[in-house]
Scaffold this active site. Structure first.
Site, PDB file in Angstrom:
ATOM      1  N   TYR A 177      -1.522  -0.613  10.449  1.00 56.66           N
ATOM      2  CA  TYR A 177      -1.572  -0.868   9.006  1.00 56.66           C
ATOM      3  C   TYR A 177      -0.309  -0.321   8.342  1.00 56.66           C
ATOM      4  O   TYR A 177       0.342  -1.007   7.546  1.00 56.66           O
ATOM      5  CB  TYR A 177      -2.820  -0.216   8.414  1.00 56.66           C
ATOM      6  CG  TYR A 177      -3.067  -0.563   6.963  1.00 56.66           C
ATOM      7  CD1 TYR A 177      -3.579  -1.809   6.607  1.00 56.66           C
ATOM      8  CD2 TYR A 177      -2.813   0.362   5.949  1.00 56.66           C
ATOM      9  CE1 TYR A 177      -3.816  -2.133   5.283  1.00 56.66           C
ATOM     10  CE2 TYR A 177      -3.040   0.049   4.619  1.00 56.66           C
ATOM     11  CZ  TYR A 177      -3.549  -1.201   4.292  1.00 56.66           C
ATOM     12  OH  TYR A 177      -3.768  -1.509   2.969  1.00 56.66           O
ATOM     13  N   SER A 225       0.857  -1.187   0.000  1.00 53.43           N
ATOM     14  CA  SER A 225       0.000   0.000   0.000  1.00 53.43           C
ATOM     15  C   SER A 225       0.890   1.233   0.000  1.00 53.43           C
ATOM     16  O   SER A 225       2.053   1.175   0.437  1.00 53.43           O
ATOM     17  CB  SER A 225      -0.886   0.011   1.243  1.00 53.43           C
ATOM     18  OG  SER A 225      -1.498   1.280   1.437  1.00 53.43           O
TER      19      SER A 225
END
Length: 258
Positions: free
Chosen positions: A146, A133
């Site tokens: 995350y 990501s």
């Protein structure tokens, strides 16, 4: 084209979103795709569309189940796509939020690579693709676990190239920004319709097919080429920016871009 050198693939998170799109694309390219995800119903629906997709209703954090499923398999292409995210900063995080993200986004990927890389090395043939990501490289508000797990997978991707040095095993990190999937509905526990209105309508947004294109490109390059990383963002999304805070009494007023 290296697709002709590969026979099998394993895609995690294959029941929806990017994982499903990638599994479909690899099946279309002629690979036998072993699709891992928790939802047996969704996997069966996917397998019904493609004769060469084999469903495995498995939680990637269940190491015993994963190890048993992989024991009889010879996998040429591993796509680590399964991932979870929990909203909020560390100040709002519960223990489960942190542990689950580490287990799914990092630990499971490490174990899958650990189990499959030796066979690739022995055969002198293989490709590992990690879907990370933009959160692996840039900071924005909240989602600390995350960010940490995706940044760790960025490092894992680089390190796997070192570990596989001397053999024809390729490693690619694909780092998307916002993509039109159902992840925002899951993260915020809202309906797909609400998520679409909030995050996608009116935006020029990459689709799952664009991520599948990136995977296809990385695999399809000549075997002497390793695509180390692809960063794929919406044209109207940029990372970074500058915010400056001004304190007025007990209130902090933020200025600049997020």
């Amino acid at each position: 084209m290296p697709f002709s050198d590969y026979k099998t693939a394993l895609v995690t998170g294959a029941s929806g979103g990017m994982g499903r799109g990638i599994a479909q694309r690899l099946a279309q390219k002629g690979l036998t795709v072993h699709a891992f995800a928790r939802s047996a119903e969704k996997l069966e629906a996917l397998a019904a569309e493609h004769d060469n997709i084999v469903p495995h209703a498995i939680d990637v954090t269940d190491l015993d189940a994963v190890t048993a499923a992989l024991a009889p398999l010879e996998i040429d292409v591993l796509v680590n796509c399964a991932g979870v995210s929990r909203p909020g900063s560390l100040l709002q995080s519960e223990a489960f939020d942190i542990d689950e993200q580490i287990d799914v986004n990092l630990r499971a990927c490490l174990h899958l690579a650990r189990l499959l890389l030796p066979g690739m090395m022995e055969r002198d043939n293989g490709h590992i693709l990690n879907i990370t990501s933009m959160a692996a490289h840039y900071e924005f508000g909240g989602h600390i676990a995350y960010h940490a797990t995706k940044a760790a997978m960025h490092t894992v991707s680089r390190q796997l190239r070192v570990d596989a040095f001397g053999r024809r095993v390729r490693v690619t990190e694909i780092s998307p920004g916002r993509v039109e999937t159902d992840i925002f509905a899951h993260v915020e526990k809202i309906s797909p319709e609400e998520a679409k209105a909030k995050y996608f309508e009116g935006f020029e947004m990459p689709q799952v097919s664009d991520i599948a294109d990136a995977v296809e490109y990385a695999i399809g390059t000549p075997k002497y080429v390793n695509i180390g990383m692809i960063e794929l963002l919406p044209i109207l999304q940029v990372p970074g920016g500058l915010r400056t805070g001004k304190r007025v009494g007990d209130e902090v007023i933020l200025t600049g871009n997020k």
